[in-house]
Design a protein around this motif. Structure first.
Motif, PDB file in Angstrom:
ATOM      1  N   ALA A 126       0.821  -1.212   0.000  1.00 53.40           N
ATOM      2  CA  ALA A 126       0.000   0.000   0.000  1.00 53.40           C
ATOM      3  C   ALA A 126       0.852   1.258   0.000  1.00 53.40           C
ATOM      4  O   ALA A 126       0.418   2.303  -0.491  1.00 53.40           O
ATOM      5  N   VAL A 129       1.455   2.402  -3.496  1.00 52.83           N
ATOM      6  CA  VAL A 129       0.266   3.052  -4.058  1.00 52.83           C
ATOM      7  C   VAL A 129       0.156   4.487  -3.535  1.00 52.83           C
ATOM      8  O   VAL A 129      -0.140   5.420  -4.289  1.00 52.83           O
ATOM      9  N   TRP A 132       2.563   6.636  -5.376  1.00 57.54           N
ATOM     10  CA  TRP A 132       2.081   6.948  -6.724  1.00 57.54           C
ATOM     11  C   TRP A 132       1.120   8.147  -6.660  1.00 57.54           C
ATOM     12  O   TRP A 132       1.202   9.075  -7.469  1.00 57.54           O
ATOM     13  N   GLU A 133       0.217   8.131  -5.687  1.00 53.60           N
ATOM     14  CA  GLU A 133      -0.735   9.231  -5.539  1.00 53.60           C
ATOM     15  C   GLU A 133      -0.016  10.523  -5.195  1.00 53.60           C
ATOM     16  O   GLU A 133      -0.404  11.611  -5.635  1.00 53.60           O
ATOM     17  N   LEU A 162      -2.826  -5.520 -11.934  1.00 52.26           N
ATOM     18  CA  LEU A 162      -2.777  -4.965 -10.578  1.00 52.26           C
ATOM     19  C   LEU A 162      -2.369  -3.494 -10.624  1.00 52.26           C
ATOM     20  O   LEU A 162      -2.970  -2.652  -9.942  1.00 52.26           O
ATOM     21  N   CYS A 163      -1.364  -3.168 -11.430  1.00 51.30           N
ATOM     22  CA  CYS A 163      -0.928  -1.773 -11.567  1.00 51.30           C
ATOM     23  C   CYS A 163      -2.049  -0.899 -12.106  1.00 51.30           C
ATOM     24  O   CYS A 163      -2.271   0.224 -11.628  1.00 51.30           O
ATOM     25  N   ARG A 165      -5.221  -1.418 -11.838  1.00 49.17           N
ATOM     26  CA  ARG A 165      -6.281  -1.305 -10.837  1.00 49.17           C
ATOM     27  C   ARG A 165      -5.905  -0.325  -9.715  1.00 49.17           C
ATOM     28  O   ARG A 165      -6.740   0.453  -9.243  1.00 49.17           O
ATOM     29  N   LEU A 166      -4.641  -0.361  -9.287  1.00 51.62           N
ATOM     30  CA  LEU A 166      -4.222   0.448  -8.144  1.00 51.62           C
ATOM     31  C   LEU A 166      -3.705   1.828  -8.531  1.00 51.62           C
ATOM     32  O   LEU A 166      -3.850   2.784  -7.775  1.00 51.62           O
ATOM     33  N   PHE A 167      -3.090   1.934  -9.700  1.00 54.92           N
ATOM     34  CA  PHE A 167      -2.515   3.216 -10.116  1.00 54.92           C
ATOM     35  C   PHE A 167      -3.489   4.063 -10.929  1.00 54.92           C
ATOM     36  O   PHE A 167      -3.270   5.255 -11.099  1.00 54.92           O
ATOM     37  N   THR A 690       1.072   1.661   6.016  1.00 55.66           N
ATOM     38  CA  THR A 690       0.474   2.846   5.392  1.00 55.66           C
ATOM     39  C   THR A 690      -0.006   3.883   6.394  1.00 55.66           C
ATOM     40  O   THR A 690      -0.349   4.999   6.001  1.00 55.66           O
TER      41      THR A 690
END
Length: 717
Positions: A126, A129, A132-133, A162-163, A165-167, A690
């Motif tokens: 997490a 992720v 990335w945000e 997965l990338c 979906r999450l990114f 996280t």
């Protein structure tokens, strides 16, 4: 390990004078994703090093730090430059473990783009992720390298999904994996834009050929989505209509639009790579050099005068005013202080006199400082090797040595026009570790080594607690603390750790009277002082009051300040457990004096005795510090965190959606400081790394009786 020098050698990374030929790329991803291994492979693929993983004395470029060798993971930022197609790429390898987020922040500051490295066999955490945000919030260009294709459970398709979906949107693969005859190993890539096969079965360089029918079908099934994604980000508004009308868009146009979209931070290509077999290394290098932006395209940090006065925005101009930043500082036992420097404007040259400024981190042991220094030699770093270069232009990264004052986060600017760069955000260290020199002979060495570590690590805070007299290192977590202690011991310091003590307070809870009598005869002048006091508790935060209500001169006027002085001294020493006494009014009501034997010292002693006598009847209580904490956690962890707060005697004040990040909740609570000593570690465990929190002191509250009794027993000889 000693830092090594190679004078006059640039080993495949020539000195560049044009910022447009520089790329600064930070590699990020969770621990074990394969970042450092990928850096080694890219260096070997470009001939920067002869063999991946063997640069200096058997260590690697990224993990030459002795602490990294001992922990078997990256613990610090490293810079590795390479040359590809006339472009210099400064690869900034960052640790993936959460404790070393300070090194990650430094890498992000020095970079113009980020390469997210995700293991094809290890999933994603997490924290990646969240990062990335964070990059998305500042429009930092990004790409994804799906690494470790040689692992038994590697699944590129699932990892790419997965990338996505999450990114989020516009994360799209440029290449598909081409499996070998065994149906498991990846022997090549299928280029979706070029419709070509890249076969790595014979190693690098790849054998590029036309696809067979089976591979062509695989390309056709995935190509349309990629093309539509690229065209959607094109600056040519007619391109989508032409494509939908059936026009074949040329490869050159698609690649040009792709590179522009990536550089703007609007499109995020995914490239499968394998450091061990060489799959994808050459195409990844093309992305780094052709699609990622040069320093000319990246917004520079704001600057002010050293007095905070406004200054015009910087431009990445080698002929502009000199402005550079120390993004990392290490202290080598042989070379001394080594500073990794990102030059934002101007040109840094050897033997140049510069101004070094550090402001805004005094609370972490970095007092504001300004000094003029002469730069000695300038180097390009590669692992433990420093290779001398004649200059470093705007946009590039270099190393300087033997600076007397430069610390991580400092600004280097022209002596005649000193400037200050706005500091980057650093997380607060929240895990305390109390250290003590093993012997008096180690105290000086401990102080010297601590000063060096604090100069290089802004996530480390050094504190000498004036009440507990402990030397406390505030660290990011256990792994960070282990590295700090390792480095102290490696510097020749024998030290021990001890439990961290929390500063408590004492008070009395009911009014009481006290009698103090100090009478001694010793042949000459004796000692004689008697005083009677009344004590009463005050509201929290009131402090201490002393009132004189003596009548008739029972205590001579000149001795009344002596009584107060004795009472204050006893308040500092404590009444039941050795902690300062607060929120108390002491009233002197009566006493006796002797014309010969009374003295200042005697009435000080009598005042202290009277207060201790009153404490026996005043129902003393221990007060513990209460901190207000603001905890940011994923929505799914709120219940776990709130339950844990209850077990820590915490009082939840409320919850609300995190205003900064979607899908996260801000929990506010008041918690005793004694319950937060290891909260940095335990919150990370509860939230899979996280959760973050901040804390600040609000007041002292009475400690539960059973805990107070335990502390009293420990204090009683």
């Amino acid at each position: 390990m000693a830092q090594k020098h190679e004078k006059g050698s640039t080993g495949g990374t020539p000195v560049l004078t044009e910022p447009e030929r520089v790329r600064n790329v930070v590699l990020v991803g969770h621990s074990g994703a394969g970042k450092t291994t990928l850096v080694e492979a890219l260096l070997a693929a470009t001939g920067t090093i002869g063999r991946a993983g063997s640069v200096v004395d058997g260590t690697t470029v990224g993990d030459h730090d002795p602490a990294a060798v001992r922990q078997q993971r990256s613990v610090s930022l490293s810079c590795a430059p390479l040359l590809h197609n006339g472009i210099k790429v400064n690869l900034l390898d960052t640790p993936g473990y959460a404790d070393f987020v300070g090194e990650l922040r430094a890498g992000l500051r020095a970079a113009d783009a980020a390469l997210f490295v995700v293991s094809a066999a290890g999933g994603m955490d997490a924290a990646t992720v969240a990062l990335w945000e964070e990059c998305a919030a500042v429009d930092m260009p990004r790409a994804v390298a799906v690494a470790r294709l040689d692992q038994p459970r590697a699944d590129v398709d699932e990892t790419v999904a997965l990338c996505q979906r999450l990114f989020g949107d516009n994360v799209m693969p440029l290449y598909l994996p081409m499996l070998g005859d065994d149906g498991v190993s990846t022997e090549g890539l299928l280029g979706l834009i070029t419709r070509r096969v890249f076969d790595y079965s014979a190693g690098l360089p790849a054998d590029v050929r036309d696809p067979d029918p089976e591979h062509q079908r695989a390309i056709d099934e995935s190509r349309d989505e990629l093309i539509e994604g690229i065209i959607a980000e094109s600056e040519d508004e007619t391109l989508m209509d032409r494509y939908l009308d059936g026009e074949e868009i040329s490869t050159e146009v698609l690649i040009d639009d792709l590179e522009k979209a990536v550089a703007r931070g609007h499109f995020y290509p995914v490239v499968p790579v394998c450091a061990e077999t060489g799959v994808g290394l050459d195409v990844l290098l093309e992305v780094l050099t052709a699609a990622f932006p040069s320093p000319l395209e990246h917004e520079l940090p704001a600057v002010t005068g050293v007095d905070g006065s406004p200054r015009p925005p910087l431009t990445c101009d080698p002929a502009g005013p000199l402005v550079a930043e120390v993004v990392k500082t290490t202290v080598d036992r042989h070379v001394g202080r080594v500073s990794l420097v990102r030059v934002f404007s101007g040109t840094l040259r050897p033997d140049q006199t510069v101004h070094v400024s550090g402001h805004g981190m005094a609370e972490r042991g970095h007092p504001d400082h300004d000094a003029d220094e002469r730069v000695g030699h300038i180097y390009t770093p590669l692992g433990a090797t420093l290779r001398e270069v004649p200059l470093c232009v705007a946009g590039d990264i270099c190393a300087i040595t033997k600076s007397g004052s430069a610390e991580t986060g400092d600004t280097i600017s022209a002596r005649d026009e000193p400037l200050l760069i706005a500091p980057w955000e650093m997380p607060e260290p929240l895990l305390p570790v109390a250290v003590v020199a093993h012997s008096r002979a180690d105290e000086d060495a401990l102080a010297r080594n601590l000063a060096r570590l604090v100069a290089g690590d802004p996530t480390l805070r050094l504190e000498r607690n004036p009440e507990t007299h402990q030397l406390v290192l505030w660290c990011m977590g256990e792994a960070h603390a282990d590295v700090v202690l390792d480095r102290l011991r490696a510097g020749g310091v024998e030290l021990d750790t001890e439990p961290v003590k929390v500063s408590l307070r004492e008070t009395l809870t009911v009014p009481a009277r006290g009698h103090g009598r100090h009478v001694k005869q010793s042949g000459g002048h004796g000692q004689y002082a008697v005083c009677d006091i009344e004590v009463e508790p005050l509201p929290p935060g009131s402090g201490f009051e002393f009132v004189d209500r003596v009548v008739g001169g029972a205590v001579p006027h000149n001795y009344i300040p002596s009584v107060e002085k004795g009472v204050r001294a006893q308040l500092e020493r404590g009444l039941v457990a050795g902690h300062p006494v607060v929120d108390l009014r002491v009233t002197l009501v009566d006493g006796k004096a002797h014309s010969v034997d009374s003295s200042d010292a005697a009435f000080q002693t009598a005042g202290a005795l009277a207060l201790r006598d009153a404490a026996d009847r005043g129902q003393p209580a221990l007060l513990e510090p209460i901190d207000e904490v603001a905890i940011r956690v994923p929505d799914g962890s709120v219940g776990t965190v709130m339950g844990d707060l209850s077990s820590r005697r915490g009082r939840v004040l409320g919850t609300e959606p995190d205003p900064d990040t979607e899908g996260r909740t801000l929990v506010r609570a008041e918690v005793p400081a004694t319950e937060l000593l290891r909260y940095a570690v335990e919150l990370r465990s509860m939230t899979a790394g996280t959760g973050t929190f901040r804390r600040h002191f609000v007041r002292h509250d009475p400690m539960p009786a059973h805990l107070a009794d335990q502390i009293r027993k420990e204090h009683t000889p």
